[in-house]
Write a protein that holds these residues in place. Sequence first.
Motif, PDB file in Angstrom:
ATOM      1  N   PRO A 221       0.833  -1.204   0.000  1.00 36.32           N
ATOM      2  CA  PRO A 221       0.000   0.000   0.000  1.00 36.32           C
ATOM      3  C   PRO A 221       0.872   1.259   0.000  1.00 36.32           C
ATOM      4  CG  PRO A 221      -0.788  -1.590   1.624  1.00 36.32           C
ATOM      5  CD  PRO A 221       0.534  -2.097   1.130  1.00 36.32           C
ATOM      6  N   PRO A 222       0.514   2.263  -0.790  1.00 35.91           N
ATOM      7  CA  PRO A 222       1.314   3.495  -0.856  1.00 35.91           C
ATOM      8  C   PRO A 222       1.498   4.175   0.498  1.00 35.91           C
ATOM      9  CG  PRO A 222      -0.259   3.414  -2.665  1.00 35.91           C
ATOM     10  CD  PRO A 222      -0.595   2.274  -1.756  1.00 35.91           C
ATOM     11  N   ARG A 223       0.457   4.164   1.336  1.00 38.69           N
ATOM     12  CA  ARG A 223       0.587   4.798   2.649  1.00 38.69           C
ATOM     13  C   ARG A 223       1.624   4.083   3.509  1.00 38.69           C
ATOM     14  NH1 ARG A 223      -3.158   8.429   4.451  1.00 38.69           N
ATOM     15  NH2 ARG A 223      -4.919   8.864   3.059  1.00 38.69           N
ATOM     16  N   ARG A 224       1.653   2.763   3.427  1.00 39.51           N
ATOM     17  CA  ARG A 224       2.630   2.011   4.210  1.00 39.51           C
ATOM     18  C   ARG A 224       4.043   2.315   3.734  1.00 39.51           C
ATOM     19  NH1 ARG A 224       2.834  -4.626   4.825  1.00 39.51           N
ATOM     20  NH2 ARG A 224       4.674  -4.677   6.220  1.00 39.51           N
ATOM     21  N   ILE A 225       4.225   2.395   2.434  1.00 41.53           N
ATOM     22  CA  ILE A 225       5.547   2.715   1.885  1.00 41.53           C
ATOM     23  C   ILE A 225       5.978   4.110   2.329  1.00 41.53           C
ATOM     24  CG2 ILE A 225       6.850   3.113  -0.242  1.00 41.53           C
ATOM     25  CD1 ILE A 225       5.079   1.029  -1.591  1.00 41.53           C
ATOM     26  N   LEU A 226       5.037   5.041   2.284  1.00 48.36           N
ATOM     27  CA  LEU A 226       5.366   6.430   2.616  1.00 48.36           C
ATOM     28  C   LEU A 226       5.741   6.581   4.083  1.00 48.36           C
ATOM     29  CD1 LEU A 226       5.449   9.445   1.861  1.00 48.36           C
ATOM     30  CD2 LEU A 226       3.003   9.549   2.396  1.00 48.36           C
ATOM     31  N   PHE A 227       4.901   6.073   4.979  1.00 51.52           N
ATOM     32  CA  PHE A 227       5.102   6.328   6.402  1.00 51.52           C
ATOM     33  C   PHE A 227       6.139   5.398   7.036  1.00 51.52           C
ATOM     34  CE2 PHE A 227       0.870   8.188   5.723  1.00 51.52           C
ATOM     35  CZ  PHE A 227       1.072   9.431   6.302  1.00 51.52           C
ATOM     36  N   ARG A 228       6.307   4.193   6.553  1.00 50.75           N
ATOM     37  CA  ARG A 228       7.235   3.257   7.179  1.00 50.75           C
ATOM     38  C   ARG A 228       8.615   3.262   6.542  1.00 50.75           C
ATOM     39  NH1 ARG A 228       5.012  -2.552   8.690  1.00 50.75           N
ATOM     40  NH2 ARG A 228       7.108  -2.469   9.607  1.00 50.75           N
ATOM     41  N   HIS A 229       8.719   3.699   5.327  1.00 51.27           N
ATOM     42  CA  HIS A 229      10.012   3.614   4.636  1.00 51.27           C
ATOM     43  C   HIS A 229      10.503   4.976   4.133  1.00 51.27           C
ATOM     44  CE1 HIS A 229       9.784  -0.801   4.672  1.00 51.27           C
ATOM     45  NE2 HIS A 229       8.498  -0.663   4.351  1.00 51.27           N
ATOM     46  N   VAL A 230       9.661   5.681   3.409  1.00 48.98           N
ATOM     47  CA  VAL A 230      10.113   6.941   2.809  1.00 48.98           C
ATOM     48  C   VAL A 230      10.380   7.992   3.877  1.00 48.98           C
ATOM     49  CG1 VAL A 230       9.486   8.839   1.273  1.00 48.98           C
ATOM     50  CG2 VAL A 230       8.946   6.481   0.630  1.00 48.98           C
ATOM     51  N   LEU A 231       9.409   8.241   4.752  1.00 50.39           N
ATOM     52  CA  LEU A 231       9.574   9.299   5.740  1.00 50.39           C
ATOM     53  C   LEU A 231      10.685   9.003   6.732  1.00 50.39           C
ATOM     54  CD1 LEU A 231       5.975  10.531   6.622  1.00 50.39           C
ATOM     55  CD2 LEU A 231       7.711  11.595   5.200  1.00 50.39           C
ATOM     56  N   ARG A 232      10.901   7.751   7.050  1.00 44.89           N
ATOM     57  CA  ARG A 232      11.962   7.407   8.002  1.00 44.89           C
ATOM     58  C   ARG A 232      13.324   7.829   7.471  1.00 44.89           C
ATOM     59  NH1 ARG A 232      12.221   3.783  12.297  1.00 44.89           N
ATOM     60  NH2 ARG A 232      14.329   3.142  12.858  1.00 44.89           N
ATOM     61  N   ASN A 233      13.550   7.608   6.186  1.00 47.67           N
ATOM     62  CA  ASN A 233      14.840   7.961   5.589  1.00 47.67           C
ATOM     63  C   ASN A 233      14.905   9.427   5.167  1.00 47.67           C
ATOM     64  OD1 ASN A 233      16.500   5.273   5.119  1.00 47.67           O
ATOM     65  ND2 ASN A 233      14.362   4.795   4.721  1.00 47.67           N
ATOM     66  N   ALA A 234      13.766  10.039   4.897  1.00 43.71           N
ATOM     67  CA  ALA A 234      13.755  11.430   4.452  1.00 43.71           C
ATOM     68  C   ALA A 234      13.742  12.416   5.618  1.00 43.71           C
ATOM     69  CB  ALA A 234      12.543  11.683   3.562  1.00 43.71           C
ATOM     70  N   SER A 235      13.476  11.941   6.835  1.00 39.30           N
ATOM     71  CA  SER A 235      13.306  12.851   7.960  1.00 39.30           C
ATOM     72  C   SER A 235      14.621  13.312   8.577  1.00 39.30           C
ATOM     73  CB  SER A 235      12.446  12.190   9.043  1.00 39.30           C
ATOM     74  OG  SER A 235      11.136  11.984   8.582  1.00 39.30           O
ATOM     75  N   ALA A 236      15.695  12.540   8.399  1.00 35.33           N
ATOM     76  CA  ALA A 236      16.953  12.884   9.058  1.00 35.33           C
ATOM     77  C   ALA A 236      17.482  14.261   8.639  1.00 35.33           C
ATOM     78  CB  ALA A 236      17.994  11.796   8.804  1.00 35.33           C
TER      79      ALA A 236
END
Length: 313
Positions: A221-236
Motif C-alpha cells: 500500500p502506498p501509505r505504508r511505503i510512505l510512512f514506514r520507509h520513505v519518511l523514516r529515511n527522508a526525515s533525518a
Amino acid sequence: MIGFLLRRLGASVVLLFVTALLTFVLLSIPNQDVGRQLLGMQATQAAIDAKNAQLGLDRPILVQFVSWLLPALQGDLGRSWFSSENVAVAIGNRLPVTLSLMISVTIVTAVVGYSLGVWAGVRRGAVDRFVQIFSVAGYALPGFLVTIVLVIVFAVQLRWFPAIGYTPITTSFTGWLATITLPTIALSLSAVAGIAQQVRSSVIEVMRADYVRTLITRGLPPRRILFRHVLRNASAPALVVLGMQFVGLLGGAVIVEQIFGLPGIGSMTIKYTTQGDIPVIMGLVMLSAIGVVLINLLVDLGIGWLLPKARVS
C-alpha cells in the motif's frame, strides 16, 4: 546506543567549558570602567577603584573566570552589577516567555513544514510549484516586515489579537494563546519554508531509490511505503534543519519580543548587553549554549534512532 550518547555528552561538556571561557575573556578584554558607570561621573577615583575591587575587576581575568565558574556549576550565577538582581532568578522569570514562544514555533514549523514538504514531494505538479514559491517567499520576506504587517492587520485593524503584552499560561490559557499567536506566526513563516523545502527534496530523492521502487512493484500500500520507509529515511536531513532553526530562533526572538512587548530573554539580552553587565550576559550566553547543546543532542539521538548506521559515525 549508550556509547553513542556518552560520546555526545563528553563533547557537549567540552563545548560548554570552551564557550564559557572564551565568552568571559572576550567580555573582560574591553577596558570599561564599570565602577564609574555604577557610581556616576561625580564619584572620586578612590571610590571607583574601591567599587571595581569589590566586584573583583582588579584581579587577573582567569582568576575572575574561576571565581565565576565554581559558583555557576552549583547554579549560582551571581548578581547583576547594575540592579543587584539575582541573575538566575531574573533569567528564570523571563525564560518561560521565550521558551513558550520557541516551542510553539517549533511545533508549528514541524507540523506545517513536514506536511507541505511531503505533500509537494508525493503529489508534485502544481502542488510542488506552490510549495516552492511559498518557500522562496518565506525566505525572501524580512522577518521584521512580516511582524509589523501582522500587528497592523490583525491587532490594530481587526483587533483579533492584542498588539503587545503577555499573559502567562498559568493565568489564562486563552489569554496566553492570544498573546503568543502573532509572534509565533511571525517567527514560523521562514522556518516553515525551510523545512518544507528540505522535506520535499528528501522525499523526492528517497522516492527515486531502488528499494522504494521494489516495494511499489510488490504491491505494498502506498501509505505504508510512505510512512514506514520513505519518511523514516527522508526525515533525518529535515531534523537537522529543524534543530538549527530552533537554535536560530533566539536571534529572531530578540526582534519579535521587542515589537510585541514580550518580557522574555530577547528583550533582557538587549537591555543588559548595552550596559555591559557581565554576570547577566554570562548567564544568558550559557543558557543559549546549553540550549544549543541539548538541541544538538536531541537531533543526534533522533538521527541515531532513524538511521542506526549514523550512531557509529
